[in-house]
Enzyme design. Sequence first.
Site, PDB file in Angstrom:
ATOM      1  N   CYS A   1      -3.778   2.424   6.780  1.00 37.82           N
ATOM      2  CA  CYS A   1      -4.445   1.599   7.518  1.00 37.82           C
ATOM      3  C   CYS A   1      -5.441   2.157   8.635  1.00 37.82           C
ATOM      4  CB  CYS A   1      -3.133   0.739   8.577  1.00 37.82           C
ATOM      5  SG  CYS A   1      -3.618  -0.666   8.980  1.00 37.82           S
TER       6      CYS A   1
ATOM      7  N   HIS B   1       2.338   0.017   4.531  1.00 37.97           N
ATOM      8  CA  HIS B   1       3.252   0.459   5.589  1.00 37.97           C
ATOM      9  C   HIS B   1       4.839   0.281   4.544  1.00 37.97           C
ATOM     10  CE1 HIS B   1       0.422   0.382   8.650  1.00 37.97           C
ATOM     11  NE2 HIS B   1       0.115  -0.780   8.337  1.00 37.97           N
TER      12      HIS B   1
END
Lengths: 240, 459
Positions: A82, A189
Site C-alpha cells: 500500500c 493486506h
Amino acid sequence: MNIYGDNGNIICLTQRCEWRGIQAKLDQVTIGQKINPDKHDIYFFGGGQDQQQIAVSSDLKETNGILLKKAAHENAVIFSVCGGYQLLGHYYQPEKGKALFGVGLLDVITVAGNKRMIGNIVIEVDKGILSTTNCELSTKMVGFENHSGKTFLGKGVKPLGKVLTGYGNNSNDKTEGAFAGTVFGCYLHGSVLPKNPHFADLLISKALQRRYGQIKLKTLDDTIEWQAHNSAIARTRSRT
Amino acid sequence: MDFRLQTALFVGKLTAGLIRKLGKSGATAAPGLYALKIDPNLVKKLSQRIKLYSIVISGTNGKTTTARMLASIVEQEGLKVIHNRAGSNLLRGIASALVDKAGWFGKIEDDIAIWETDEAVMPIAVSQTDPKVLVISNLFRDQLDRYGEIDKLRKIWTKTASKLDKKKILIINSDDPQVANLGNKTSAKVYYFGITDQSTGQQSLPPVTDAKFCPNCQTPLVYQAVYVYHMGKYQCPKCAFKHPKVTVTTDKITKISPESAQFELKTQEGSTKIDLMVGGLYNIYNALAAATTSQSIGISLDNIKKGLAKFKAVFGRIEKFNIDGKVISLYLVKNPAGFSAVINTLFTEKDKKDVLIAINDLIADGTDVSWLWDVDFSIMRTKTNKLFLTGKRADDMALRLKYDRVDNFSLIDNDFQTTIIKGVKNCSKKLYVLPTYTAMLEIRKILNQMGHGVKFWED
C-alpha cells in the site's frame, strides 16, 4: 509505517524462519534513523496515514532513499504494501498540492483517485515468480485491498499478478502489484504473507540467497495456512 | 405546532408500533429513519424540548458502557433520562429514541438526554442536539474499511471541538494523546480524566499502535507509562505537547479481575472508593468518563459512587448465561484495542481458561480481518485449556493464533451451532466467549435457546 494490520507480515517472516531453525533478527527503522544496507537482508515497508506518509517521503528524499537503493542493488529483498508500495515508485500525486517523492525502485507512479477501492481480492500470481517456490497447492494470492491511489506500471516492472476478483493497481488494467528483481510491492493486506505461505517463503529464500546462495527451504506443516488461504478465496464468492 | 414535525412524529410512532406488533425487532432505527425523511430537523426540534439538556458521548471503545454508567448515576440523582439503544448510534437511532419517548404532540418528560454516537456521526449529532456536555473517550483504529483513516476522524472532531462555545463542557481522556489535544482547540470548559496509578502501567507500547505520534509535530511520543494500548502518560520530546493535568483520576486501583474492579476515585470535591461489577482496566476508563461527566453537571460524589455500584454490564459486553450448571460469559471484541484489553483482562489470572472465539467479517464487524494481526495473543499460550474457534473467519483466527504459537485447538468450525454446543459441553465450568458483533448476535440467540432464556443480565 505500520498502521494497517500489516504487522502480521513481520510475525510471519520471523516465525517461518524460526520454525526452520533460521535465526532472524528484527530492527525497526523510524524517521531519522539511518538504514544500514549491509546489515539487513529483508525489508518490510507498510502503509501509513496521510501525515505519516508525507513525513516518510521527505525522510526518503534524504540519505535513506539512497541507502535503500543501495540495499536493493545488493539484492536485499524489499517487500512493500500500500503506502510503502506507492513510495517505492517514482511519485505519488495527491489530489491537491505537490507530488510526494518516491524512491523510484519500482517503475510505477501513483495518482490519487476519488473512489476508495475496498474489498477482498484474489490474484493469479505471475508464473515466473512462483516457479522458484512451492506452488503446487495454489498459484493464487489472496488479501484485502483498501486504497484510493491508482498505480500505473511502467516498462521496468512486471505485475505481481492478474486480478481475478477485486480492483488491483488501478481498477482498469486488471494488474495487481509490481516487482523488479528483489523489490516487490502490492495492495494486499490481510495480513498477506501468513495467508500466502508460498509467497512468504519466496521472500525468505530470496533474502537468504544474498548471503548463502541457493538454499532449499525446509517444508513446514502449512495445513492451517492453506485452510485460511482457501476459505478466504471462498469468502470472496459469497458476501453473506 | 410545527406541521412537518407533527407528521414526522406520527409516521415514526406508527412505524414503531407496526414493527413491534409484527415482533420483528426493538424498532431502534426504522422509526427514526422515516421520521427524519419527513422532517430532517426532527432531532434538533425535539432536543430543545428536553427539560434540562443533552449529553453526547463518542469515541471508539466504551461509549455504550460509559453512557449506561452515566445514566445509572443520573438516575441515582433522581433525574429522568432518555437514551438511545445500545449500538443504535447513528442519527436515526437518536431520532427513534426521541420519537418513542415524545408524546403524540411532541411533549418530552425527560430531564436529560444521553446519546452515544458513532465516531463519524458525532459532529452532526452535536450540531443537531446542541449538547451541554460532549464526552470523547478515545480514538483507536476500528474498521478501516468503513472510515478510511483515523486522521480524518481526528480532523472532524477538532472542527467540532473548536465550534463549542465557553458555556459548553468538553470531557476528554487525558491519556489518549490525540483526544487530549482537542482540549487545546476549544473555548469550552475542559475536564480531563485519566489514570495516574503508575503501578498498573506497562513499560512499553504494543508493537502496533494507532496514535503514537505527537499530534502537533509528528515526532514519536515518549511514554512514562502505558495503560491500555496507546493510552498512558506521554510527552513529546520535541515540542511543548504533553499530557494535560487531570481533573478526575484514580491513583490507586485496589482490585481488578475479569468480573469486577475496585479503585479510589479522586476529584476536586474529594475522594471515594468505587466498586464496579465489571472488570478490566478499560472499564475503569469508562467509569472515570462517567464520573467526570457527572461531576461537571453538579452530581454529588455519593451519587456517583452509588450509581456506578448499581451499573451492570450491557448487551454483549460481558453478558452471562447459565446453561447446564455452567457459566458462559460473552465479551464483545470489535477492534484491536478492545480485543487486547479483553485478552489482557482474562488471561492475567493464574488459572487456565476454556475459550471460544467467534470471528465474522460482515459489514458491522468490519469486512477486513487484518486487525486480528494487531492483537498480541501470546499471553494465551500457557493460559488456555480448551480452545474453540468459529465464525465465517474461523480459519483466519486459527492462523493468527498459530503465529503466536497458540495452537491447541479443540475445534475449528464455521458453524456457530455446532461449535457452541461442543464448547458448552466440553468446557469444565466456565466458557469465555469472545465474538465480533454479528457473531455475538448469533451466539446470543443460540445460548438463549439452550438456556431456555435463563440468563443473569440483559440490556
